[in-house]
Design an enzyme around this catalytic site. Structure first.
Site, short mmCIF file in Angstrom:
data_model
loop_
_atom_site.label_atom_id
_atom_site.label_comp_id
_atom_site.label_asym_id
_atom_site.label_seq_id
_atom_site.Cartn_x
_atom_site.Cartn_y
_atom_site.Cartn_z
CE LYS A 1 -2.03 7.67 -1.35
NZ LYS A 1 -1.03 7.78 -0.29
NE ARG B 1 -2.02 3.67 9.60
CZ ARG B 1 -0.97 4.43 9.87
NH1 ARG B 1 -0.80 4.92 11.08
NH2 ARG B 1 -0.08 4.70 8.94
N1 BES Z 1 -0.91 3.13 0.45
C1 BES Z 1 -0.22 4.10 1.21
C2 BES Z 1 1.25 3.72 1.46
C3 BES Z 1 2.15 3.65 0.26
C4 BES Z 1 2.92 4.75 -0.08
C5 BES Z 1 2.26 2.51 -0.48
C6 BES Z 1 3.76 4.69 -1.18
C7 BES Z 1 3.10 2.43 -1.58
C8 BES Z 1 3.84 3.53 -1.92
C9 BES Z 1 -0.88 4.30 2.55
O1 BES Z 1 -2.25 4.10 2.57
C10 BES Z 1 -0.66 5.72 2.94
O2 BES Z 1 -1.17 6.58 2.27
N2 BES Z 1 0.09 5.94 4.01
C11 BES Z 1 0.38 7.24 4.48
C12 BES Z 1 0.15 7.25 5.98
C13 BES Z 1 0.21 8.60 6.60
C14 BES Z 1 -1.01 9.43 6.20
C15 BES Z 1 0.27 8.44 8.08
C16 BES Z 1 1.83 7.55 4.16
O3 BES Z 1 2.65 6.66 4.26
O4 BES Z 1 2.11 8.67 3.76
MN MN Z 2 -3.33 5.89 2.04
#
Ligand code: BES
Ligand code: MN
Ligand code: ZN
Length: 466
Positions: free
Chosen positions: A248, A322
């Site tokens: 990230k 997931r």
């Molecule tokens: N933990 C994150 C989702 C999240 C984002 C929670 C912001 C709280 C605040 C999750 O694991 C994630 O990174 N999701 C990605 C999925 C994508 C790669 C398909 C996302 O939402 O960007």
């Molecule tokens: Mn994630």
């Protein structure tokens, strides 16, 4: 904070007496009517407060008048928010003992009064070397004792969850979550890496591989005599989400210690369940691990085999929640329960769609989703249904495996939902995406910044209403 139930709170010796005022109506306190209403034109708009001294003429040193707004618009949710405001106000003038004389309310306010007062009392200051002691120590109220005691327990569970989710990832590790679960006095089994391998949890274990923290799969169980139903609660337990090799950006990683808020919610619920004793069997399930880009990390292109035998091509290592939930859902479905509810900080897409105003909810049973939405609404949370149309699964198609772990960017919360559904078998199931509501960037009604305890109030009340 201790809540004492007494009669005639206005005669109680205390620092502050709080009285309410509906817009264009008088309050029960003569002096408040005189000074706040007549002389200063305090109207009583919702959430407005007015402080006045009593110059030693009364048993309370000061009066706080709290605006309740228009009487016809007033409801239990507004009451909770207003009580929290009044308690915060009392704290700001360093009142230690506060009595409430509430008047003209047409419903039993015991429950939401308690929730408001207790939620206002929450803070996370364990790592501050100088603590500001502004706490209200005692509250006096005319209310229903048993309802107040029940609500206190629910508020305590929320605080438990908020503490866990506020705790930095360096301390709130998978091992720590497992040890907390074991201390709750329930029947609890913690599976280590080798045991998870034997159970075939290839998706969950892949996510944890890039971290030096050992993954832990946690199963807590509460039972009672003749349970009316069996319910499994599954919480996403990523103790830190760096994104893995699909790392990230720095700014998105800042709050990722909160990626175990679903797990913290399940632990909060389980922490108080024996005391609240609902007539249901409840299983609390957490697949806890850390998503890190270490040298053993899982990689884009890897193909994982989940517990149910389905194969998953890793498209993005940041869609890790997931994967862990896939194995946890398979496990939950094998328990022979009537309902499975998972709760997870799953997608940024859900946060984009609903902001911090509501959690997203999806599921395979209309009645169950409806019941959860209504329970949330009555208890100060908002769940908003998103559709689980099967077309959302189209973009999850893989050339080499049964599916990919990510699909189209658009409708990302629903894509994640249909992904999870592939691991749910023969059971009523609801999925709650709390990405936008679990960790607040600013004050939100009665909640302060940081972890909000999302889901705790709703799930506990849902279990109690079975
Ligand atoms: N933990 C994150 C989702 C999240 C984002 C929670 C912001 C709280 C605040 C999750 O694991 C994630 O990174 N999701 C990605 C999925 C994508 C790669 C398909 C996302 O939402 O960007
Ligand atoms: Mn994630
Ligand atoms: Zn995550």
């Amino acid at each position: 904070m201790i809540i004492k139930i007494i009669n005639e709170t206005q005669n109680q010796e205390c620092d502050v007496l709080v009285v309410n005022k509906f817009e264009n109506e008088k309050t029960i306190s003569e002096i408040a009517n005189k000074y706040a209403v007549e002389e200063d034109n305090f109207e009583g708009k919702f959430g407005e407060t007015y402080i006045l001294p009593t110059y030693g003429q009364e048993k309370h040193r000061k009066v706080i008048v709290i605006g309740f707004g228009k009487k016809e618009e007033f409801n239990p949710n507004k009451l909770r928010e207003a009580i929290a405001k009044a308690v915060k106000k009392a704290m700001s003038i360093e009142a230690k003992t506060v009595a409430f004389k509430l008047d003209g309310i047409e419903f039993d306010y015991s429950e939401q009064f308690t929730m408001g007062a207790k939620i206002a009392d929450y803070k996370f200051d364990k790592y501050k070397s100088e603590k500001k002691d502004k706490d209200v120590k005692e509250i006096f109220v005319e209310a229903n004792e048993s309802i107040v005691r029940k609500a206190e327990k629910i508020a305590d569970a929320m605080a438990f969850t908020r503490n866990l989710a506020n705790e930095p990832a360096q301390f709130a590790t998978p091992t720590e979550l497992a040890s907390i679960a074991c201390d709750l006095g329930l029947e609890t089994k913690v599976y280590d890496k080798e045991e998870c391998e034997k159970m075939g949890m290839g998706a969950f274990l892949a996510v944890g591989r890039g971290s030096s923290q050992e993954p832990k799969f946690i199963h807590m169980k509460y039972t009672c005599e003749n349970p009316k139903k069996k319910i499994a609660l599954v919480g996403k337990g990523i103790t830190f989400d760096s994104g893995g090799l699909d790392i990230k950006p720095a700014s998105s990683m800042l709050t990722m210690k909160d990626d175990m808020s679903g797990a913290a919610c399940v632990l909060g619920v389980m922490s108080i369940i024996k005391e609240l004793a609902p007539q249901v069997e409840v299983h609390g399930i957490i697949a806890a691990c850390e998503n890190m880009p270490g040298c053993s990390a899982y990689k884009p292109g890897d193909i994982l085999i989940a517990k149910n035998g389905k194969t998953i091509e890793v498209d993005n290592t940041d869609a890790e929640g997931r994967l862990t939930l896939a194995d946890a859902l398979c496990y939950a479905c094998e328990l022979g329960v009537d309902e499975v509810i998972d709760i997870a900080t799953l997608t940024g897409a859900c946060m984009v769609a609903l902001g911090s105003q509501a959690a997203g909810i999806m599921g395979n049973d209309t009645e169950m989703v409806k019941a959860l939405i209504e329970t949330a609404q009555r208890n100060g949370e908002r769940f908003w249904e998103l559709p689980l149309w099967e077309e959302y699964a189209d973009s999850l198609k893989s050339d080499v495996a049964d599916m990919k772990n990510t699909g189209s960017r658009w409708g990302g919360a629903q894509t994640a939902g249909v992904f999870l559904q592939k691991f749910v078998k023969d059971v009523k199931w609801a999925h709650i995406d709390i990405a936008g509501v679990a960790f607040l960037e600013s004050v939100h009604k009665e909640l302060c910044k940081g972890a909000s305890g999302a889901g705790v109030r709703t799930l506990l009340n849902y279990l109690l209403e079975v």
